[in-house]
Design an enzyme around this catalytic site. Structure first.
Site, PDB file in Angstrom:
ATOM      1  CB  THR A   1      -0.913   0.500   1.237  1.00 12.46           C
ATOM      2  OG1 THR A   1      -1.527  -1.018   0.877  1.00 12.46           O
ATOM      3  CG2 THR A   1      -1.808   1.266   0.809  1.00 12.46           C
TER       4      THR A   1
ATOM      5  CG  ASP B   1      -1.246  -7.296  -2.145  1.00 15.35           C
ATOM      6  OD1 ASP B   1      -1.843  -6.492  -1.891  1.00 15.35           O
ATOM      7  OD2 ASP B   1      -1.123  -7.882  -0.834  1.00 15.35           O
ATOM      8  CB  SER B   2       3.383  -7.928   1.382  1.00 19.05           C
ATOM      9  OG  SER B   2       2.033  -8.234   2.778  1.00 19.05           O
ATOM     10  CB  SER B   3      -0.681 -11.336  -0.325  1.00 18.57           C
ATOM     11  OG  SER B   3      -1.555 -10.350   0.631  1.00 18.57           O
TER      12      SER B   3
ATOM     13  CB  THR C   1       0.837  -3.793   6.704  1.00 17.81           C
ATOM     14  OG1 THR C   1      -0.307  -3.555   5.667  1.00 17.81           O
ATOM     15  CG2 THR C   1       1.645  -2.464   6.281  1.00 17.81           C
TER      16      THR C   1
ATOM     17  CB  THR D   1       2.279 -10.659  15.156  1.00 22.90           C
ATOM     18  OG1 THR D   1       2.921 -11.379  15.268  1.00 22.90           O
ATOM     19  CG2 THR D   1       1.245 -11.089  15.116  1.00 22.90           C
TER      20      THR D   1
HETATM   21  N1  ASP Z   1      -2.315  -5.925   1.007  1.00 28.04           N
HETATM   22  C1  ASP Z   1      -1.093  -5.305   0.972  1.00 28.04           C
HETATM   23  C2  ASP Z   1      -0.174  -5.795   1.541  1.00 28.04           C
HETATM   24  O1  ASP Z   1       0.356  -6.374   2.362  1.00 28.04           O
HETATM   25  C3  ASP Z   1      -1.626  -4.609   2.630  1.00 28.04           C
HETATM   26  C4  ASP Z   1      -0.766  -3.273   2.739  1.00 28.04           C
HETATM   27  O2  ASP Z   1       1.064  -3.025   2.456  1.00 28.04           O
HETATM   28  O3  ASP Z   1      -0.827  -2.323   3.894  1.00 28.04           O
HETATM   29  O4  ASP Z   1       0.710  -5.403   0.452  1.00 28.04           O
END
Ligand code: ASP
Length: 343
Positions: free
Chosen positions: A12, A56-58, A88, A165
């Site tokens: 994000t 995206d971190s997923s 995040t 966490t």
């Molecule tokens: N879905 C986003 C990610 O983890 C959320 C974020 O960055 O806050 O890439």
């Protein structure tokens, strides 16, 4: 002038609103820089390297962890510190993984991100990034980096990455370190807790480890758990290690079948580590009768480690010592870089 390498992986924090569609999307570096011109006019020299594509971190996993570690390793002598911009959602996993991959690090690697994109007026991106950069450049009175470990900076606190966490999908205070105090607090001044920071022998050279074995699984205990569920996970082909998420101080139902399944798996060479579902506190097998069976079956304690740190530590150790299960077991019960309090 201090020099910091900013590694942008996505998330994000890197996003702006597309003028045509109105949707959020990762900004190219030119657009990104335009949102924070002050970043490049201060007394810290900042260079940027970005993942292509930004993620995206997923979608971040062992391959991306290796890329981040490699970027730090390749430029280790060129910069005073490193800031990694990261989504995040899985930041605590990446931070934990990097803490194991970059053994004997003597410079700061600070991961940060944001709950609101850089292109949004109320965004926390600017403050998080600016302070993370300041922390990555900070030196003590002897000219040595104050932070010499992998850390996560978010909202107003710096945490040890492998203790962290993600706890909140809504608030700016998205992270917490439940079993280890914050390493620094940012208010009007930044206050470092020097006695809590990790300092390894300065004579030891930086070593990078990028081998990962992902043949691990998580089994979460819950009231009413079925044998078939546990059985099928423990029978996964090539499975090498399991995080057993237990109740309270490391307790599980005292069913005979559960004991038999766990014992049989351990006899087949699968490592099973007891990790409490509680965020705060430690596993204490033997405190209650319901954890005696786990001990007898050969389950080992994860003490107060986070699931993020335990999973990445397992993957790292299994990748590093593929033929030595006993050694992996022993290191899982050893504090390697501040990730666990033993005893
Ligand atoms: N879905 C986003 C990610 O983890 C959320 C974020 O960055 O806050 O890439």
């Amino acid at each position: 002038m201090s020099k910091v390498l900013l590694i942008s992986t996505g998330g994000t924090i890197t996003m702006v609103r597309d003028k045509k569609s109105g949707a959020l999307k990762p900004a190219d570096m030119k657009t990104f820089k335009a949102y924070i011109p002050e970043l490049f006019s201060g007394d810290i020299k900042i260079d940027i390297q970005a993942f292509d594509p930004l993620l995206d971190s997923s979608d971040v996993g062992p391959r991306s962890w290796a890329m981040m570690a490699q970027m730090v390793y390749d430029h280790y002598n060129d910069y005073d510190g490193f800031v990694i911009l990261h989504g995040t959602d899985t930041m605590a996993y990446s931070g934990s993984a990097l803490s194991f991959m970059l053994e004997n690090i003597h410079k700061p690697v600070v991961l940060t991100g944001a709950q609101l994109p850089i292109g949004v007026l109320r965004s926390d991106a600017r403050e998080n990034m600016m302070t993370a950069i300041e922390m990555a450049a900070a030196k003590d009175e002897d000219g040595q980096p104050i932070v010499q470990e992998v850390a996560i900076y978010f909202e107003d606190r710096l945490f040890r990455a492998n203790r962290t966490t993600k706890r909140n999908a809504e608030h700016f205070s998205a992270f917490n370190s439940y079993n280890y105090p914050a390493l620094a607090k940012a208010g009007v001044h930044i206050t470092y807790q020097r006695h809590l920071l990790l300092y390894t022998d300065p004579e030891l050279p930086l070593l990078m480890h990028t081998e990962y074995d992902t043949n691990v699984a998580v089994i979460k205990m819950y009231p009413g758990i079925q044998r078939a569920y546990v059985h099928s996970i423990l029978r996964i082909k090539d499975l090498k290690a399991v995080v057993l998420e237990t109740f309270g101080a490391g307790n599980a139902p005292s069913n005979k079948w559960l004991f038999n399944e766990l014992k049989a798996a351990i006899e087949r060479g699968i490592i099973i580590v007891n990790k409490t579902q509680c965020n705060t506190g430690s596993v204490e097998m033997g405190r209650y009768a319901v954890s005696l069976g786990l001990m007898k079956a050969g389950v080992i304690s994860g003490f107060d480690i986070t699931t993020e740190a335990l999973l990445t530590k397992m993957m790292y150790l299994l990748g590093e010592f593929p033929d030595d299960i006993e050694h992996v077991k022993q290191l899982l019960q050893t504090n390697l870089c501040g990730e666990v309090t033993i005893g």
